[in-house]
Scaffold this motif. Structure first.
Motif, PDB file in Angstrom:
ATOM      1  N   LYS A 107      32.638  42.110  37.370  1.00 23.63           N
ATOM      2  CA  LYS A 107      33.986  41.622  36.452  1.00 23.63           C
ATOM      3  C   LYS A 107      35.143  41.361  37.208  1.00 23.63           C
ATOM      4  O   LYS A 107      35.826  40.487  36.932  1.00 23.63           O
ATOM      5  N   LYS A 108      35.113  41.993  38.216  1.00 29.24           N
ATOM      6  CA  LYS A 108      36.498  41.654  39.167  1.00 29.24           C
ATOM      7  C   LYS A 108      36.259  40.269  39.821  1.00 29.24           C
ATOM      8  O   LYS A 108      37.093  39.519  39.950  1.00 29.24           O
ATOM      9  N   GLU A 109      34.923  39.803  40.151  1.00 27.63           N
ATOM     10  CA  GLU A 109      34.607  38.641  40.743  1.00 27.63           C
ATOM     11  C   GLU A 109      34.943  37.307  39.500  1.00 27.63           C
ATOM     12  O   GLU A 109      35.515  36.253  39.971  1.00 27.63           O
ATOM     13  N   TYR A 110      34.502  37.467  38.565  1.00 26.42           N
ATOM     14  CA  TYR A 110      34.613  36.379  37.589  1.00 26.42           C
ATOM     15  C   TYR A 110      35.712  36.395  36.459  1.00 26.42           C
ATOM     16  O   TYR A 110      36.006  35.465  36.205  1.00 26.42           O
ATOM     17  N   VAL A 111      35.813  37.606  35.946  1.00 29.92           N
ATOM     18  CA  VAL A 111      36.767  37.460  34.654  1.00 29.92           C
ATOM     19  C   VAL A 111      38.260  37.322  35.001  1.00 29.92           C
ATOM     20  O   VAL A 111      38.642  36.619  34.379  1.00 29.92           O
ATOM     21  N   PRO A 112      38.794  37.864  35.759  1.00 33.83           N
ATOM     22  CA  PRO A 112      40.195  37.302  36.204  1.00 33.83           C
ATOM     23  C   PRO A 112      40.401  35.848  36.484  1.00 33.83           C
ATOM     24  O   PRO A 112      41.283  35.154  36.205  1.00 33.83           O
ATOM     25  N   ALA A 113      39.349  35.421  37.071  1.00 37.97           N
ATOM     26  CA  ALA A 113      39.248  33.935  37.619  1.00 37.97           C
ATOM     27  C   ALA A 113      39.228  33.003  36.396  1.00 37.97           C
ATOM     28  O   ALA A 113      39.935  31.973  36.130  1.00 37.97           O
ATOM     29  N   VAL A 114      38.249  33.448  35.166  1.00 41.80           N
ATOM     30  CA  VAL A 114      38.520  32.706  33.834  1.00 41.80           C
ATOM     31  C   VAL A 114      39.624  32.890  33.275  1.00 41.80           C
ATOM     32  O   VAL A 114      40.092  31.926  32.636  1.00 41.80           O
ATOM     33  N   ALA A 115      40.124  34.136  33.029  1.00 41.44           N
ATOM     34  CA  ALA A 115      41.473  34.491  32.549  1.00 41.44           C
ATOM     35  C   ALA A 115      42.571  33.302  33.092  1.00 41.44           C
ATOM     36  O   ALA A 115      43.299  33.129  32.266  1.00 41.44           O
ATOM     37  N   ARG A 116      42.435  33.232  34.352  1.00 41.74           N
ATOM     38  CA  ARG A 116      43.580  32.280  34.977  1.00 41.74           C
ATOM     39  C   ARG A 116      43.401  30.918  34.773  1.00 41.74           C
ATOM     40  O   ARG A 116      44.026  30.083  35.324  1.00 41.74           O
ATOM     41  N   GLY A 117      42.169  30.613  34.357  1.00 44.35           N
ATOM     42  CA  GLY A 117      41.540  29.247  34.335  1.00 44.35           C
ATOM     43  C   GLY A 117      41.094  28.465  35.804  1.00 44.35           C
ATOM     44  O   GLY A 117      41.205  27.516  35.660  1.00 44.35           O
ATOM     45  N   GLU A 118      41.045  29.605  36.687  1.00 40.62           N
ATOM     46  CA  GLU A 118      40.527  28.987  37.986  1.00 40.62           C
ATOM     47  C   GLU A 118      39.104  28.675  38.276  1.00 40.62           C
ATOM     48  O   GLU A 118      38.674  27.873  38.630  1.00 40.62           O
TER      49      GLU A 118
END
Ligand SMILES: Cc1cc2nc3c(=O)[nH]c(=O)nc-3n(C[C@H](O)[C@H](O)[C@H](O)COP(=O)(O)OP(=O)(O)OC[C@H]3O[C@@H](n4cnc5c(N)ncnc54)[C@H](O)[C@@H]3O)c2cc1C
Length: 384
Positions: A107-118
């Motif tokens: 979750k930490k590796e992928y989800v925040p990056a998707v949320a930020r559009g990175e």
């Protein structure tokens, strides 16, 4: 029963409408002609936090409801369906299954990056020999040491050539049938993973669609998403939400089609009158308006059930089937109302038609939705 939007819903809907008008509409024809993926627009959506709209704040999102995500997607689809689904699909088909099935590290590796559009993800189930019947997946995952070796091909995968990572469903033990299926998250740079674009599609010219090839592609067990045996459930946890997205974005396209047809029928004169004054033209527009209103409430009902934590599977299939078919009906009528001009990309109705045909297929075909609905009401399942 409450048909009114609350303050926050109204605010997000209006924000998306304004964004669409300013940032999406001006470039849609050029992007469509040049088949350009709307990266710049997605970046701007990220800067407003919208790529993380329905992702919890602890994973970098805004923690909003399905209703708000749906309203935003409906407005964006009014201007460009591809932009709307690029936003919606990352949340529904990529972040949501990871949030539901992933461990904390995933979750930490992928989800925040998707949320930020990175980072952008893809979700790969369908294969050259496997479409509606996902239980017959042929891509193999063989246990080797502390990981898995994948071999097989996936096709018709959204974002196949541009995704930074892919959620893939593969068979670990054919003798177990669906109980052998497992999902994995595979990073783009993993040796043995390659992709190619599917060219010359009927529509969705600004969406990347392609094939993925796994050749002795090693993935550590830490990248397995959910238990072995739950591969299909992992996937369906994204697909069902995506069906809602396809329904509500279809409503946005129907509304756009109505507005285009009303304008054209007021401005185009034949037999000394605006064509909109002819009853046969009004009949076609009236049919679209009824479909649009009915589809909108079916889709909003799904959103409301989801936000209340109530069962929504049957209602999702009903909304998906009705809205996607209604959008194709509207677009087809839209072309006829525009006459020959509707047959060129000087007017948007031909794009609506080409794009909306894909909605009949993505997320499960019309027949599959019918079988789900039929199975639910008869208690007799035609497919498992
Ligand atoms: C633009 C686009 C993007 C896509 N993106 C993705 C993606 O990101 N990831 C992904 O995994 N897939 C994706 N797909 C694939 C999509 O999910 C499949 O097209 C869909 O599930 C249908 O599979 P199929 O095309 O192989 O058709 P098939 O399953 O071969 O079906 C062919 C026809 O037979 C009918 N049929 C099949 N079984 C039955 C039955 N039991 N009873 C009655 N009729 C039946 C179907 O309704 C259809 O009309 C995408 C497709 C498109 C067009």
């Amino acid at each position: 029963m409450d048909f009114e939007l609350n303050k926050e819903e109204t605010m997000f809907r209006d924000m998306a409408k304004e964004f669409g008008q300013k940032e999406v509409l001006p470039t849609v024809q050029e992007r469509e002609r040049e088949e350009k993926i709307p990266f710049e627009i997605l970046k701007k959506l990220s800067s407003l936090g919208l790529t993380g709209l329905r992702i919890p704040p602890e994973y970098g999102g805004l923690g909003q409801t399905w209703s708000i995500l749906g309203l935003v997607a409906e407005q964006l689809a009014y201007f460009d369906f591809c932009v709307a689904m690029a936003l919606f699909g990352q949340i529904s088909l990529v972040a949501t299954p990871i949030l539901k099935w992933g461990d904390e590290a995933q979750k930490k590796e992928y989800v925040p990056a998707v949320a930020r559009g990175e980072k952008m993800g893809a979700h790969a189930v369908v294969e050259p020999n496997v479409g509606s019947d996902a239980s017959s997946i042929e891509t193999k995952a063989e246990k080797k040491g502390d990981g898995w070796v994948l071999n097989g091909n996936k096709t018709w995968i959204t974002n196949a050539t541009i995704a930074d990572f892919v959620i893939v469903v593969a068979q670990t033990d054919k003798s177990k049938g669906t109980k052998g299926l497992a999902a994995f998250i595979i990073d783009r740079d993993t040796p043995g993973l390659s992709s190619t674009k599917i060219k010359h599609k009927l529509g969705l010219h600004t969406q990347d669609t392609g094939q993925l090839f796994f050749r002795d592609c090693f993935v550590p067990d830490s990248k397995r998403l959910g238990p072995v045996g739950d591969g299909i459930r992992v996937s369906f946890s994204g697909i069902e939400h995506t069906r809602f997205g396809l329904a509500i974005t279809s409503v946005g396209v129907i509304q756009a089609c109505i507005d285009a047809c009303v304008k054209y029928s007021q401005e185009r004169f034949q037999f000394g009158k605006p064509i909109g004054s002819f009853q046969l033209i009004q009949e076609r527009i009236a049919d679209m308006v009824v479909d649009c209103q009915a589809g909108r409430y079916l889709a909003y009902r799904v959103a409301s059930l989801k936000d209340k934590g109530m069962p929504y599977s049957l209602e999702t299939s009903i909304a998906k089937m009705f809205c996607t078919e209604a959008a194709v009906r509207a677009a087809r009528q839209g072309i006829e109302i525009h006459g020959a001009y509707g047959y060129s990309d000087d007017f948007p109705v031909e794009r609506y038609y080409r794009d909306m045909i894909s909605n009949l297929l993505m997320g499960g075909t019309v027949n599959i939705q019918k079988l789900i609905i039929g199975g639910a009401v008869t208690g007799l399942r035609a497919i498992s």
